[in-house]
Design a protein around this motif. Structure first.
Motif, mmCIF file in Angstrom:
data_model
loop_
_atom_site.group_PDB
_atom_site.id
_atom_site.type_symbol
_atom_site.label_atom_id
_atom_site.label_comp_id
_atom_site.label_asym_id
_atom_site.label_seq_id
_atom_site.Cartn_x
_atom_site.Cartn_y
_atom_site.Cartn_z
ATOM 1 N N LYS A 196 -42.070 -13.732 5.197
ATOM 2 C CA LYS A 196 -43.310 -12.977 5.134
ATOM 3 C C LYS A 196 -44.019 -13.226 3.815
ATOM 4 C CE LYS A 196 -45.101 -8.296 5.749
ATOM 5 N NZ LYS A 196 -44.757 -6.878 6.015
ATOM 6 N N LYS A 197 -43.248 -13.332 2.727
ATOM 7 C CA LYS A 197 -43.835 -13.590 1.408
ATOM 8 C C LYS A 197 -44.476 -14.976 1.362
ATOM 9 C CE LYS A 197 -42.709 -13.782 -3.507
ATOM 10 N NZ LYS A 197 -41.628 -13.657 -4.521
ATOM 11 N N LYS A 198 -43.747 -15.967 1.907
ATOM 12 C CA LYS A 198 -44.282 -17.329 1.899
ATOM 13 C C LYS A 198 -45.544 -17.428 2.769
ATOM 14 C CE LYS A 198 -43.947 -21.471 0.355
ATOM 15 N NZ LYS A 198 -44.017 -21.730 -1.083
ATOM 16 N N LYS A 199 -45.545 -16.757 3.912
ATOM 17 C CA LYS A 199 -46.706 -16.742 4.790
ATOM 18 C C LYS A 199 -47.910 -16.112 4.109
ATOM 19 C CE LYS A 199 -48.261 -15.263 9.331
ATOM 20 N NZ LYS A 199 -47.891 -14.545 10.581
ATOM 21 N N ALA A 200 -47.691 -15.056 3.346
ATOM 22 C CA ALA A 200 -48.772 -14.396 2.618
ATOM 23 C C ALA A 200 -49.380 -15.339 1.592
ATOM 24 C CB ALA A 200 -48.267 -13.128 1.943
ATOM 25 N N GLU A 201 -48.520 -16.126 0.905
ATOM 26 C CA GLU A 201 -49.038 -17.092 -0.073
ATOM 27 C C GLU A 201 -49.902 -18.153 0.605
ATOM 28 O OE1 GLU A 201 -45.691 -18.673 -2.046
ATOM 29 O OE2 GLU A 201 -45.192 -16.840 -3.133
ATOM 30 N N VAL A 202 -49.440 -18.629 1.754
ATOM 31 C CA VAL A 202 -50.207 -19.645 2.481
ATOM 32 C C VAL A 202 -51.551 -19.082 2.955
ATOM 33 C CG1 VAL A 202 -50.259 -21.107 4.534
ATOM 34 C CG2 VAL A 202 -48.162 -20.920 3.193
ATOM 35 N N VAL A 203 -51.543 -17.846 3.493
ATOM 36 C CA VAL A 203 -52.773 -17.218 3.964
ATOM 37 C C VAL A 203 -53.751 -17.049 2.808
ATOM 38 C CG1 VAL A 203 -53.764 -15.089 4.902
ATOM 39 C CG2 VAL A 203 -51.700 -16.075 5.925
ATOM 40 N N GLU A 204 -53.222 -16.691 1.640
ATOM 41 C CA GLU A 204 -54.083 -16.511 0.470
ATOM 42 C C GLU A 204 -54.755 -17.828 0.074
ATOM 43 O OE1 GLU A 204 -53.783 -14.931 -4.175
ATOM 44 O OE2 GLU A 204 -52.032 -14.882 -2.840
ATOM 45 N N ILE A 205 -53.978 -18.917 0.132
ATOM 46 C CA ILE A 205 -54.543 -20.230 -0.213
ATOM 47 C C ILE A 205 -55.615 -20.629 0.798
ATOM 48 C CG2 ILE A 205 -54.017 -22.687 -0.446
ATOM 49 C CD1 ILE A 205 -51.240 -21.877 -1.445
ATOM 50 N N VAL A 206 -55.337 -20.420 2.099
ATOM 51 C CA VAL A 206 -56.294 -20.766 3.147
ATOM 52 C C VAL A 206 -57.576 -19.964 2.992
ATOM 53 C CG1 VAL A 206 -56.738 -20.721 5.629
ATOM 54 C CG2 VAL A 206 -54.525 -21.500 4.768
#
Length: 229
Positions: A196-206
């Motif tokens: 979930k943490k890694k997904k949040a980082e990716v969403v933030e970058i996108v």
């Protein structure tokens, strides 16, 4: 006898070709109806002659005579066979251009008639960056711009290349992050919290990239609109 229907030739001293054939009876009737005057048809403008023809009155205009187009229109006598005061139209040519003029207006005007202006050509300009989604389909805006007003914007190769490289790096970063998240999960078996943490980082970058892309597209549209204006 003056009442005879015999045709005789009459002549006028105004021009050497002011001659006409007429019966004695008709000439006598005309003299009686016009106060003892027998009118010359060339002087009255009823018959073309060297003095009232286009060639005689305006030799400079007669030099622009377009023989091909005038013969097609039925004027086979050349500029010497058209009266300068006629209400017809003739074809003239100059410097490779052919156009039609009114005989009387061209004779009375000063100088030679000018050719009509060339029609303005329209250039079809496709604004590729102005595409919009309408009902799930892309609508391409097409604008017709006069060729005289259409100018290509200056080409700046270096800034464009740097801009492309910047966006390429950002998208590579997003794709790399997505690949890293999925691959690391398969190998190490990450838990739900780390995923979930890694997904949040990716969403933030996108989201960051989407904001920058939207701002850049808006600026490009404003630049394109100013160029067309």
């Amino acid at each position: 006898m003056t009442t005879s229907n015999v045709n005789v030739w009459f002549k006028c001293d105004v021009g050497p070709d002011h001659r006409w054939l007429m019966s004695l009876r008709s000439s006598l009737e005309e003299v009686n109806s016009k106060d003892s005057l027998l009118m010359c048809p060339c002087c009255e403008g009823k018959k073309v002659s060297a003095t009232n023809s286009l060639e005689g009155r305006r030799p400079d205009l007669a030099g622009m005579w377009c023989y091909e187009k005038n013969e097609e229109a039925g004027l086979r006598g050349g500029p010497g066979g058209v009266m300068a005061e006629s209400e017809g139209r003739i074809w003239v040519e100059k410097e490779g251009r052919v156009w039609e003029v009114d005989v009387r207006e061209a004779v009375q005007a000063e100088g030679l008639p000018l050719p009509p202006p060339l029609p303005k050509k329209e250039v079809e300009v496709v604004l590729v960056e102005e595409k919009e989604d309408v009902g799930g389909e892309e609508k391409e805006e097409v604008v017709l711009v006069p060729a005289a007003l259409h100018e290509e914007p200056p080409v700046q190769e270096k800034p464009v290349l740097e801009e492309e490289q910047k966006w390429k790096k950002k998208f590579t970063k997003v794709v790399g992050a997505l690949k890293f998240a999925s691959g690391f999960k398969a190998i190490m078996g990450l838990g739900f919290g780390k995923k979930k943490k890694k997904k949040a980082e990716v969403v933030e970058i996108v989201e960051e990239v989407e904001v920058e892309v939207t701002a850049d597209a808006k600026q490009r549209r404003e630049n394109k609109a100013s160029i067309l204006t």
